[in-house]
Write a protein that holds these residues in place. Sequence first.
Motif, PDB file in Angstrom:
ATOM      1  N   CYS A   1       4.455  -0.184  -5.879  1.00 45.48           N
ATOM      2  CA  CYS A   1       5.428  -0.196  -4.774  1.00 45.48           C
ATOM      3  C   CYS A   1       6.677  -1.023  -5.037  1.00 45.48           C
ATOM      4  O   CYS A   1       7.788  -0.593  -4.706  1.00 45.48           O
TER       5      CYS A   1
ATOM      6  N   ILE B   1       7.442   0.241   3.479  1.00 51.36           N
ATOM      7  CA  ILE B   1       6.356   0.504   4.410  1.00 51.36           C
ATOM      8  C   ILE B   1       6.642   1.779   5.204  1.00 51.36           C
ATOM      9  O   ILE B   1       5.736   2.558   5.511  1.00 51.36           O
TER      10      ILE B   1
ATOM     11  N   TYR C   1       3.842  -5.503   3.769  1.00 50.10           N
ATOM     12  CA  TYR C   1       3.081  -4.259   3.648  1.00 50.10           C
ATOM     13  C   TYR C   1       1.874  -4.172   4.581  1.00 50.10           C
ATOM     14  O   TYR C   1       1.464  -3.075   4.947  1.00 50.10           O
TER      15      TYR C   1
END
Length: 296
Positions: A184, A239, A273
């Motif tokens: 990510c 997110i 997150y």
Amino acid sequence: MIYFHLPGLFEFYDFYSVFLPLFREHREYFYDWCEIGSIYGAPADCLWGGGRAGFGECNAKVVLKLMNEYNISPRLTFSNSLLREEHLSDKRCNDLCEMFYKESKAQSGIIVHSDLLLNYLKNKYPNFYFVSSTTKVITDFEEFKSEVDRKEFSYVVPDFRLNKDFENLEGLTQTQKNKVEFLCNECCWFGCKDRKNCYEAVSRKNLGENQKEHICKSPTVEKGYRFSEAMKNPGFISIGDIENKYVPMGFSNFKIEGRSLGSALILEFLLYYMTKPEYHINVREEIYLDNMLDLF
């Protein structure tokens, strides 16, 4: 359910010994659709280690006890890309595998790069699950798809530059999507052509080989890692991306990097997150006010 795979198995024991009780006892602070899929890492200067070198001082028995207490899958990061036959007999690494194989409550995983090591571990410890490392720097989608189709791997972490290749990602079968684990928060320069050499330099360092220090050519290297800069990366997964793009497409596994970044940044990642915005202050207070924890 979304599964986050978190950094610092050996590197951030003190942090997780505070965070994990908080995650269990105050589940209302965190998104109910997220779970901890695994925590990964390797002891400092581990011969089979790769990706990062020189981080991870915590005793393996202590680490494993914590993972067993919270029934979390521990992953050993054994992604050295330059292993030779003689390295397979390394006692320290084999002892670690033996311990995590026999004593872990949740199934243990191994993150690997070398097929030589993969075949060795697969034959010796058939109940481990294996993760294909992002250190392979697979940027061609068809090559990545072939990696996903390999039966040896339960998960494959693509190079972050494939993160937004939605047209091709959409075309994967659900079985294939279940094996994809997206990185990510990579801060590496999106245009970097030297990433594989960078990882190989770490592999040589872990093997104790003399070499010149690898010089990163990123235009922002002097700033070091900054989450705010990582968010500007074209490969960054927010997110919102997870909720609105990846989940509807059928993906559920996301990896957070940060073994070398310090526990203060790890906290920021987990706030971003996993934590509901209205409870950020609660989590920060619980972490900051713990007298046993010294964030760095």
